[in-house]
Design an enzyme around this catalytic site. Structure first.
Site, mmCIF file in Angstrom:
data_model
loop_
_atom_site.group_PDB
_atom_site.id
_atom_site.type_symbol
_atom_site.label_atom_id
_atom_site.label_comp_id
_atom_site.label_asym_id
_atom_site.label_seq_id
_atom_site.Cartn_x
_atom_site.Cartn_y
_atom_site.Cartn_z
ATOM 1 N N HIS A 55 -11.068 59.733 -23.675
ATOM 2 C CA HIS A 55 -10.469 58.423 -24.188
ATOM 3 C C HIS A 55 -10.789 58.304 -25.739
ATOM 4 O O HIS A 55 -10.916 57.435 -26.384
ATOM 5 C CB HIS A 55 -10.688 57.206 -23.740
ATOM 6 N N CYS B 137 -8.022 60.992 -39.220
ATOM 7 C CA CYS B 137 -6.826 60.981 -39.936
ATOM 8 C C CYS B 137 -5.588 61.319 -38.814
ATOM 9 O O CYS B 137 -5.940 62.303 -38.057
ATOM 10 C CB CYS B 137 -6.709 61.881 -40.893
ATOM 11 N N CYS C 210 -4.254 64.732 -40.548
ATOM 12 C CA CYS C 210 -4.855 66.043 -40.698
ATOM 13 C C CYS C 210 -6.000 66.276 -39.612
ATOM 14 O O CYS C 210 -6.858 67.270 -39.896
ATOM 15 C CB CYS C 210 -5.126 66.287 -42.239
ATOM 16 N N CYS D 278 -5.862 58.138 -45.237
ATOM 17 C CA CYS D 278 -6.761 59.608 -45.591
ATOM 18 C C CYS D 278 -6.898 59.746 -46.871
ATOM 19 O O CYS D 278 -6.234 59.949 -47.972
ATOM 20 C CB CYS D 278 -6.106 60.571 -44.769
ATOM 21 N N CYS E 260 -5.108 63.355 -47.319
ATOM 22 C CA CYS E 260 -3.697 63.716 -47.292
ATOM 23 C C CYS E 260 -2.993 62.688 -47.282
ATOM 24 O O CYS E 260 -1.624 62.585 -47.303
ATOM 25 C CB CYS E 260 -3.153 64.613 -45.961
ATOM 26 N N SER F 92 -17.144 54.741 -12.168
ATOM 27 C CA SER F 92 -15.611 54.715 -12.359
ATOM 28 C C SER F 92 -14.893 54.535 -11.314
ATOM 29 O O SER F 92 -15.262 54.872 -10.264
ATOM 30 C CB SER F 92 -15.079 56.132 -12.790
ATOM 31 N N SER F 93 -13.871 53.310 -11.508
ATOM 32 C CA SER F 93 -13.230 52.803 -10.196
ATOM 33 C C SER F 93 -11.995 53.981 -9.891
ATOM 34 O O SER F 93 -11.330 53.763 -9.004
ATOM 35 C CB SER F 93 -12.728 51.565 -10.445
ATOM 36 N N ASN G 252 -20.656 54.135 -7.518
ATOM 37 C CA ASN G 252 -19.860 53.082 -8.090
ATOM 38 C C ASN G 252 -20.306 51.767 -7.472
ATOM 39 O O ASN G 252 -20.476 51.799 -6.438
ATOM 40 C CB ASN G 252 -18.405 53.411 -8.009
ATOM 41 N N ILE H 202 -26.175 52.128 -11.184
ATOM 42 C CA ILE H 202 -26.363 53.713 -11.234
ATOM 43 C C ILE H 202 -27.750 54.149 -12.230
ATOM 44 O O ILE H 202 -28.226 55.045 -11.766
ATOM 45 C CB ILE H 202 -25.324 54.206 -12.526
HETATM 46 ZN ZN ZN Z 1 -5.570 63.329 -43.485
#
Ligand code: ZN
Length: 248
Positions: A120, A128, A131, A153, A156, A194-195, A219, A237
């Site tokens: 994620h 950017c 690019c 950016c 670019c 993690s569920s 968990n 944990i």
């Molecule tokens: Zn860029």
């Protein structure tokens, strides 16, 4: 503790393990689980990727949130669970960590960035969208808060966005591919915190199990995949992992 002994045995016998982490990994670092009641998504509507791209007002709102510290965990540090995982990586037992977290705490605990597969993205910098150039948040923050400039950016002119995967944004294909390769190469797959409800991320433990790996789920609460796991530990944990991989 019986479950802890069983996990120690599985780790000892593993040739190549993969660790998969979710929000529960970082709650002990003070980072809230965004999906839990009282979490940030119960207090404000997420900004979908399509809206960010299409609408300057949405981009301004997204950057406002990014820089107002509304997520509430800027400056969080790795906990004993992160450090235990880092030791398993350093000892060659764990080949890589696949994570749903965007908090950079696995890297901060000492795991090389190449061995952290962030499904994620990462909230610690921006990229950017055209690019791919990396932009540092503190630089963007100065011009946004000081002059009200919505980041673009410097190379670019493309739109710049925090390097997390937003709602409505595709998962990064290269990372997904690497995570799949690692999952299929392991003989032990350990889920930490993690569920296992967010797909496609939650498909990896199933993939590992179908491919013949042992599957362990640690968990706080039961998950939908407990039935296919070889071992399930409903516990915090940090303490259990620190006991399994103590510092030298
Ligand atoms: Zn860029």
């Amino acid at each position: 503790m019986l479950g802890s002994d069983a996990l120690a045995k599985l780790i000892g016998a593993a040739r190549r393990a993969v660790i998969f982490t979710g929000a529960g990994m970082s709650t002990e670092s003070g980072i809230p689980d965004f999906r839990s009641p009282g979490g940030v998504w119960s207090r404000m509507k997420p900004i979908y990727f399509q809206d960010f791209v299409a609408d300057a007002d949405m981009r301004r709102e997204a950057w406002n949130r990014a820089f107002s510290g509304v997520a509430g965990w800027v400056g969080a540090e790795p906990n004993q669970g992160h450090y235990a995982v880092a030791r398993l990586v350093a000892r060659g037992k764990v080949s890589s960590v696949i994570t749903q977290n965007v908090d950079n705490l696995h890297q901060a605990s000492g795991i090389p960035a190449t061995q952290v597969l962030e499904l994620h993205g990462n909230a610690g910098y921006a990229t950017c969208l055209d690019c791919g150039l990396r932009h540092e948040l503190d630089v963007l923050k100065q011009s946004f808060l000081g002059r009200g400039e919505i980041p673009v950016c410097r190379d670019c002119g493309g739109l710049v966005k925090v390097a997390t995967v937003s709602f409505g944004q595709p998962m990064p294909p290269a990372v997904m591919r690497l995570a799949e390769i690692e999952t299929l190469a392991c003989d032990l797959f350990i889920v930490l915190g993690s569920s296992l409800v967010v797909f496609p991320a939650a498909g990896f433990p199933v993939m590992a199990k179908r491919n013949g790996a042992r599957l362990v789920i640690v968990n706080r609460d039961p998950t939908d995949m407990d039935d296919i796991a070889d071992l399930v530990l409903n516990t915090e944990i940090g303490p259990i992992m620190a006991g399994l991989a103590p510092a030298d």
